[in-house]
Design a protein around this motif. Structure first.
Motif, short mmCIF file in Angstrom:
data_model
loop_
_atom_site.label_atom_id
_atom_site.label_comp_id
_atom_site.label_asym_id
_atom_site.label_seq_id
_atom_site.Cartn_x
_atom_site.Cartn_y
_atom_site.Cartn_z
N ARG A 1 47.67 -7.50 -6.42
CA ARG A 1 46.78 -6.69 -6.96
C ARG A 1 46.88 -5.25 -6.31
O ARG A 1 46.95 -4.12 -7.03
N ARG B 1 48.62 -1.36 -7.95
CA ARG B 1 47.85 -0.34 -8.42
C ARG B 1 48.71 1.08 -8.59
O ARG B 1 48.51 1.92 -9.30
N THR C 1 44.13 -0.23 -13.66
CA THR C 1 44.95 -1.28 -14.25
C THR C 1 45.63 -1.91 -12.92
O THR C 1 46.29 -1.26 -12.34
N GLU C 2 45.74 -3.12 -12.93
CA GLU C 2 46.41 -3.89 -11.81
C GLU C 2 46.67 -5.33 -12.33
O GLU C 2 46.21 -5.71 -13.26
N PHE C 3 47.92 -5.73 -11.79
CA PHE C 3 48.29 -7.10 -12.15
C PHE C 3 48.72 -7.84 -10.84
O PHE C 3 48.69 -7.23 -9.76
N TYR D 1 50.67 1.85 -12.08
CA TYR D 1 49.92 1.65 -13.18
C TYR D 1 49.09 2.66 -13.44
O TYR D 1 48.56 3.19 -12.38
#
Length: 221
Positions: A32, A36, A43-45, A39
């Protein structure tokens, strides 16, 4: 409301499913924190990475697991995996070897036949690997002649792990009857009247793969 019973073990990093097979390695491909920079602010994935053998957790065996020319998990017809009428055969008092008589008087045709031995209580303990229950070859023959659609068991192996011939695997997979091993929670199911589901991701060239096995019980059950 209908009731859903989960019949799969949770897969965790490093766990042992079968002695001698390495446990899964579950980690990060993209953390995550690292995401950063790709995005918008806030917003993080997370993108994970898994390295594992196909026989991990609760898994299904396709004919290719035993026979080079057999169909693999990508070719298993959904009709044999999803929405099957299920029955539970209580073999918890049968001892190690589940004999053909355990299936006497049962309508097996087109059904997911789930053999409850109670062995799943040993999951993730050393006891799981010693003296597990299994099906006699005559039991596998009965399931083949009875035209079962799928056979599952809540034990380490549907065969005696000490028997290198693996007769239950051989007979069932030769008849294109998929096998599900390492089920759990079969004691939470009735003897019949439910629908069984266990669909693997359709990987080509694999004879086994983990499934999320579950049963759907009718309202009021």
């Amino acid at each position: 409301m209908r009731r859903i019973v989960d019949l799969s073990h949770v897969i965790e990093d490093g766990m042992t499913t079968y002695p001698g097979l390495p446990g899964p390695e579950i980690g990060d491909h993209l953390t995550r924190e690292a995401s950063r920079e790709h995005y918008a602010p806030g917003t993080e994935f997370h993108i994970g990475r898994i390295t594992m053998v196909a026989n991990t957790g609760t898994y299904i065996d396709a004919p290719f697991h035993r026979f080079e020319q057999g169909i693999d998990v990508s070719e298993l017809p959904l009709e044999k995996l999803a929405g099957l009428p299920g029955i539970v055969v209580d073999a918890s008092a049968a001892g190690r070897a589940v004999e053909a008589e355990a299936f006497d008087g049962l309508d097996l045709t087109g059904r997911a036949v789930l053999v409850r031995t109670g062995w799943s209580r040993h999951w993730r303990t050393p006891a799981d690997f010693e003296g597990h229950p299994y099906l006699m070859s005559a039991s596998a023959e009965r399931l083949v002649t009875g035209r079962a659609a799928l056979v599952g068991i809540d034990s380490l192996n549907i065969d005696d792990a000490r028997d290198g011939a693996r007769p239950a695997h051989t007979l069932l997979l030769q008849a294109e009857i998929p096998i599900v091993e390492h089920l759990t929670n079969l004691d939470r199911l009735p003897a019949g009247g439910f629908r069984f589901h266990c669909v693997p991701a359709p990987f080509r060239g694999l004879g086994s793969f983990p499934v999320r096995a579950y049963a759907i019980l009718p309202r009021g059950t």
